[in-house]
Design an enzyme around this catalytic site. Structure first.
Site, PDB file in Angstrom:
ATOM      1  N   HIS A  40       0.815  -1.202   0.000  1.00  0.00           N
ATOM      2  CA  HIS A  40      -0.118  -0.065   0.113  1.00  0.00           C
ATOM      3  C   HIS A  40       0.988   1.201  -0.016  1.00  0.00           C
ATOM      4  CE1 HIS A  40      -2.188  -2.921   2.331  1.00  0.00           C
ATOM      5  NE2 HIS A  40      -3.377  -2.359   1.858  1.00  0.00           N
ATOM      6  N   ASP A  92       2.012   2.111   3.372  1.00  0.00           N
ATOM      7  CA  ASP A  92       3.185   1.156   4.020  1.00  0.00           C
ATOM      8  C   ASP A  92       4.578   1.469   3.764  1.00  0.00           C
ATOM      9  OD1 ASP A  92       1.028  -0.640   4.169  1.00  0.00           O
ATOM     10  OD2 ASP A  92       1.540  -1.865   2.328  1.00  0.00           O
TER      11      ASP A  92
END
Ligand code: XUL
Ligand code: CO
Length: 437
Positions: free
Chosen positions: A101, A104
């Site tokens: 993501h 992240d």
């Protein structure tokens, strides 16, 4: 850079008799099965969020993970360093792909513009590391569920400004996926649903979700991104009801809104079980629609009710998934992404290796068993025989579209009523599978 896993070298394949915990017993990347290597069939991917961002907390306790390379700060410098460590891990493991993501890999900034700059800085490192190692991005996605602004959803938020922000965030994430040569891009709508229908205009929200996805498709075409788009079904958690409930619901939504040709599904085992389905069911539903794109390979726990995202260990599960994948002719751009975390008690860095080695080995065995089941042919023969009445006579005529209710009534009246059909032989089927496992 000093290695972060200095005592671990590249994980070798040593075969089933090896007792080395840091070796593969079944995953032999170059071994050819049904005309493809194991690496080409399985297309393993490491999930950045679990393996590099999960501190192993749970609703009742603090994080336990020991990650000596991570200073715990939200700095871009720490994020860049962590990215290099991630590539050391993935390279030593020998997985060909990873997935992330946006939030992240890079920290959220004080504004969207700052978040974008942070992301650009880390993407530069990711690109260098991809080039250095040959590891590729299976898919990227945008995190539209952590920040409080998404509490009521992103594309389905009752607040239009949140929809706008989410669109800008996804636009940037697709650009990053494109820049990194991603094979795919995932839409998982953890907050695209509701907790109470009293306060929700469901039809309006689902219309908005479709609009959002149409805009994403248009933008994909505009920039020439070649990766596949996936929807990832999940019935609930964190919302009470998620609109992308399961494979069948997603397919219906995509068809209703004219999106089916632009999307496939990314199916996750633990999401299937939360929806009350077996993963095999979800795989067959998606494959029947030509929409099985990719798999988040994990498993739930039989006794814990939530999405525990454990590493897969079941030979039956791996065999069933690989049977469907072989039947559909293999992955095209998707793969097996370990959307899985080590458990809270497995907090040492080496546990990350054990977990992935186990997951890769169980799917390598699943692949071998699925290929053996196909080569053996008994299961396929039994299934074929169950439907033999459709290959001739009235069955074949119905399939060919030559009959109607009037002709069928005539046919039914002209012959004795059918009696009980041949046994389903479920136990025999199960025995044959167990014989080959
Ligand atoms: C959450 C989940 C996500 C998606 C990507 O249950 O599976 O990590 O895979 O957003
Ligand atoms: Co997932």
């Amino acid at each position: 850079m000093n290695p972060s896993f200095p005592e671990i070298s590249k994980i070798p394949f040593e075969g089933p008799s090896s007792r080395n915990p840091l070796a593969f017993k079944h995953y032999d990347s170059a071994k050819v099965i049904e005309d493809r290597t194991m690496a080409e069939h399985l297309r393993f991917s490491v999930a950045y969020w679990h393996t590099f961002r999960n501190i192993l907390s749970d609703p009742f306790g603090a994080g336990t993970a020991i990650r000596p390379w991570d200073d715990g700060s939200n700095s871009v410098e720490n994020a860049c360093h962590r990215a290099r460590v991630a590539f050391e891990f993935i390279e030593k493991l020998g997985a060909p792909f990873y997935a992330f993501h946006d939030r992240d890999v890079a920290p959220e900034g004080a504004s969207l513009a700052e978040s974008n700059r942070n992301l650009d800085a880390v993407v530069k490192v990711l690109k260098e590391e991809q080039q250095r190692t040959g590891i590729k991005l299976l898919w990227a996605t945008a995190c539209l569920f952590t920040h409080p602004r998404f509490a009521h959803g992103a594309a389905t938020s009752p607040n239009a400004d949140v929809f706008v922000y989410a669109a800008a965030q996804v636009k940037k994430a697709i650009e990053v996926a494109h820049e990194l040569g991603a094979e795919g891009y995932v839409f998982w709508g953890g907050r695209e649903g509701y907790s109470s229908l009293w306060n929700t205009d469901m039809k309006r929200e689902v219309d908005h979700l479709a609009k959002f996805l149409h805009m994403a498709v248009d933008y994909k075409k505009q920039i020439g991104f070649q990766g596949d788009f996936y929807i990832e079904p999940k019935p609930r958690e964190p919302t009470k009801h998620q609109y992308d409930f399961d494979a069948a619901t997603c397919l219906n939504f995509l068809r209703e809104y004219g999106l089916l040709e632009h999307f496939k599904l990314n199916l996750e085992t633990n999401h299937a079980t939360l929806a009350g389905h077996a993963m095999h069911h979800e795989c067959e539903v998606a494959a029947a629609a030509g929409a099985l794109g990719s798999v988040d390979a994990n498993t739930g726990d039989e006794l814990i009710g939530w999405d525990t995202d454990q590493f897969p260990t079941s030979l039956y599960l791996a065999t069933q998934v690989m049977l469907t994948i072989l039947k559909m002719g293999g992955f095209t751009k998707g793969g097996l992404n370990f959307d899985a975390k080590v458990r809270r008690e497995s907090f040492e860095p080496v546990d990350l290796f054990y977990a992935h080695i186990g997951g890769m080995d169980v799917f390598a065995r699943g692949l071998k068993i699925a290929a053996a089941i196909r080569a053996d042919g008994r299961l396929a023969e039994l299934v074929k025989n169950r439907y033999a009445s459709w290959d001739v006579g009235i069955g074949a005529a119905i399939e060919a579209g030559q009959e109607d209710f009037t002709s069928l009534e005539k046919h039914a009246l002209s012959q004795p009523d059918p009696v009980q059909h041949t046994s389903g032989r479920q136990e025999l089927f199960e025995n044959i599978v167990n014989e080959l496992i």
